[in-house]
Enzyme design. Structure first.
Site, PDB file in Angstrom:
ATOM      1  N   LYS A   1       0.060   4.273  -0.254  1.00 36.54           N
ATOM      2  CA  LYS A   1      -0.692   5.507   0.459  1.00 36.54           C
ATOM      3  C   LYS A   1      -0.447   6.761  -0.616  1.00 36.54           C
ATOM      4  CE  LYS A   1       0.195   3.296   4.809  1.00 36.54           C
ATOM      5  NZ  LYS A   1       0.035   3.596   6.058  1.00 36.54           N
TER       6      LYS A   1
ATOM      7  N   HIS B   1      -9.574   1.037   4.875  1.00 35.31           N
ATOM      8  CA  HIS B   1      -8.246   1.251   5.696  1.00 35.31           C
ATOM      9  C   HIS B   1      -8.531   1.956   6.710  1.00 35.31           C
ATOM     10  CE1 HIS B   1      -4.218   2.476   6.509  1.00 35.31           C
ATOM     11  NE2 HIS B   1      -3.608   1.261   5.709  1.00 35.31           N
TER      12      HIS B   1
ATOM     13  N   GLU C   1      -5.172  -5.226  10.436  1.00 34.15           N
ATOM     14  CA  GLU C   1      -4.404  -4.331  10.791  1.00 34.15           C
ATOM     15  C   GLU C   1      -4.273  -3.475  12.098  1.00 34.15           C
ATOM     16  OE1 GLU C   1      -2.398  -2.915   6.871  1.00 34.15           O
ATOM     17  OE2 GLU C   1      -3.967  -1.647   7.288  1.00 34.15           O
TER      18      GLU C   1
ATOM     19  N   GLU D   1      -6.810   4.354   8.029  1.00 36.54           N
ATOM     20  CA  GLU D   1      -6.513   5.848   7.656  1.00 36.54           C
ATOM     21  C   GLU D   1      -7.843   6.356   6.951  1.00 36.54           C
ATOM     22  OE1 GLU D   1      -2.967   5.542   5.724  1.00 36.54           O
ATOM     23  OE2 GLU D   1      -1.769   4.822   7.617  1.00 36.54           O
TER      24      GLU D   1
ATOM     25  N   GLY E   1       2.762   1.940  10.690  1.00 36.77           N
ATOM     26  CA  GLY E   1       3.738   2.915  10.508  1.00 36.77           C
ATOM     27  C   GLY E   1       4.397   3.249  11.957  1.00 36.77           C
TER      28      GLY E   1
ATOM     29  N   SER F   1       3.599  -2.603  10.258  1.00 31.96           N
ATOM     30  CA  SER F   1       5.010  -2.545  10.578  1.00 31.96           C
ATOM     31  C   SER F   1       5.781  -3.971  10.022  1.00 31.96           C
ATOM     32  CB  SER F   1       5.330  -2.343  12.086  1.00 31.96           C
ATOM     33  OG  SER F   1       4.996  -1.026  12.199  1.00 31.96           O
TER      34      SER F   1
ATOM     35  N   ASN G   1       0.931  -1.074  -0.061  1.00 30.48           N
ATOM     36  CA  ASN G   1      -0.025   0.237   0.015  1.00 30.48           C
ATOM     37  C   ASN G   1       0.934   1.080   0.064  1.00 30.48           C
ATOM     38  OD1 ASN G   1      -1.655   1.997   0.586  1.00 30.48           O
ATOM     39  ND2 ASN G   1      -2.152   1.321   2.665  1.00 30.48           N
TER      40      ASN G   1
HETATM   41  C1  PEP Z   1      -0.692  -0.060   6.086  1.00 29.33           C
HETATM   42  O1  PEP Z   1      -0.796   1.040   6.290  1.00 29.33           O
HETATM   43  O2  PEP Z   1      -1.546  -0.740   5.651  1.00 29.33           O
HETATM   44  C2  PEP Z   1       0.644  -0.515   6.840  1.00 29.33           C
HETATM   45  C3  PEP Z   1       0.317  -1.621   6.999  1.00 29.33           C
HETATM   46  O3  PEP Z   1       1.449   0.329   6.886  1.00 29.33           O
HETATM   47  P1  PEP Z   1       3.047  -0.166   7.498  1.00 29.33           P
HETATM   48  O4  PEP Z   1       3.322  -1.283   7.090  1.00 29.33           O
HETATM   49  O5  PEP Z   1       3.748   1.137   7.177  1.00 29.33           O
HETATM   50  O6  PEP Z   1       2.902  -0.246   9.075  1.00 29.33           O
END
Ligand code: PEP
Length: 248
Positions: A10, A92, A162, A94, A168, A207, A8
């Site tokens: 973003k 997601h 998630e 976000e 992040g 992460s 992703n």
């Molecule tokens: C995400 O935003 O879907 C995600 C998993 O981000 P990160 O791997 O940076 O934690």
């Protein structure tokens, strides 16, 4: 089950970022898993052209529930498919937070994705506060029930667990915590979809890096990963993809 590794991007990536995709294409020719890259809308068409003869497919990061109409600034699932996308990330955290997307809206977007022939990657996950209050299982179960519409199946949907607090941040749940949530998602999918619930891929996201990927992929009911930051460079993403081969 063949693992699915989805990146992703973003709101990152310009035309110059297509160079990363070219490197990734070269690095993942022998991969044993399915690979999806979800760049911003602006790069979907170009990147899907670039990946035509490869084992990498392109996804989007959102779509509108309607096919067309007076929705300034929005993009429909049909448009994404037309531009070359085969997957779309929906719900997601976000978007749930900054665009106030509730489960019902996410479910209507999943319906639109299915109509357009896209596979939906439906995201669920608890906040830090919800986990600390012992409500992680309840929150994820509620999101799952509300975000997965009728007509969903293992061939048009994957789920991404998630935890919001792991995205992040460099924080990752314990293996036991991942196992507990993934097995509860599997149970809910079986209740909902019957036998086919066993075949829906459940991705872990939050992460994931090359250094922790193999350990996470070895957990029961972890059928791949949704990767944010570490999907932005071909070297990091390829490291995660190669970890699939270490898990047997
Ligand atoms: C995400 O935003 O879907 C995600 C998993 O981000 P990160 O791997 O940076 O934690």
């Amino acid at each position: 089950m063949r693992k699915l590794i989805a990146g992703n991007w973003k709101m990152n990536g310009l035309a110059s970022s297509l160079a990363e995709i070219a490197v990734l294409k070269g690095a993942t020719g022998m991969a044993t898993c399915e690979i999806v890259v979800c760049p911003p809308f602006t790069l979907i068409e170009k990147s899907s052209q670039q990946l035509k003869d490869s084992n990498i497919t392109i996804g989007a990061q959102d779509c509108h529930p309607q096919t067309s109409g007076a929705y300034t600034g929005d993009v429909s699932a049909e448009m994404l498919a037309d531009a070359g996308a085969r997957y779309v990330i929906l719900g997601h955290s976000e978007r749930r937070v900054s665009h106030h997307e509730a489960d019902a809206l996410v479910a209507s977007k999943v319906v639109a994705a299915h109509k357009a022939g896209l596979t939906a990657i439906v995201c669920v996950g608890e906040t830090r506060g919800e986990r600390d209050d012992g409500r992680a299982l309840h929150v994820v179960g509620t999101q799952l029930r509300g975000s997965v519409p009728a007509g969903s199946s293992s061939s048009n949907m994957a789920i991404a667990y998630e935890p919001v607090w792991a995205i992040g941040t460099g924080l990752v749940p314990t293996i036991e915590q991942i196992e507990e949530i993934h097995s509860s998602i599997r149970k809910a999918l079986e209740e909902r979809l019957g036998e086919d619930g066993r075949n829906v891929r459940i991705l872990y996201g939050g992460s994931v890096k090359a250094a922790n990927a193999a350990e996470i992929f070895a957990v029961a009911n972890v059928d791949g990963a949704l990767v944010g930051g570490a999907s932005l460079t071909a070297a990091d993403f390829a490291g995660i993809i190669s970890a699939v081969g270490q898990v047997g």
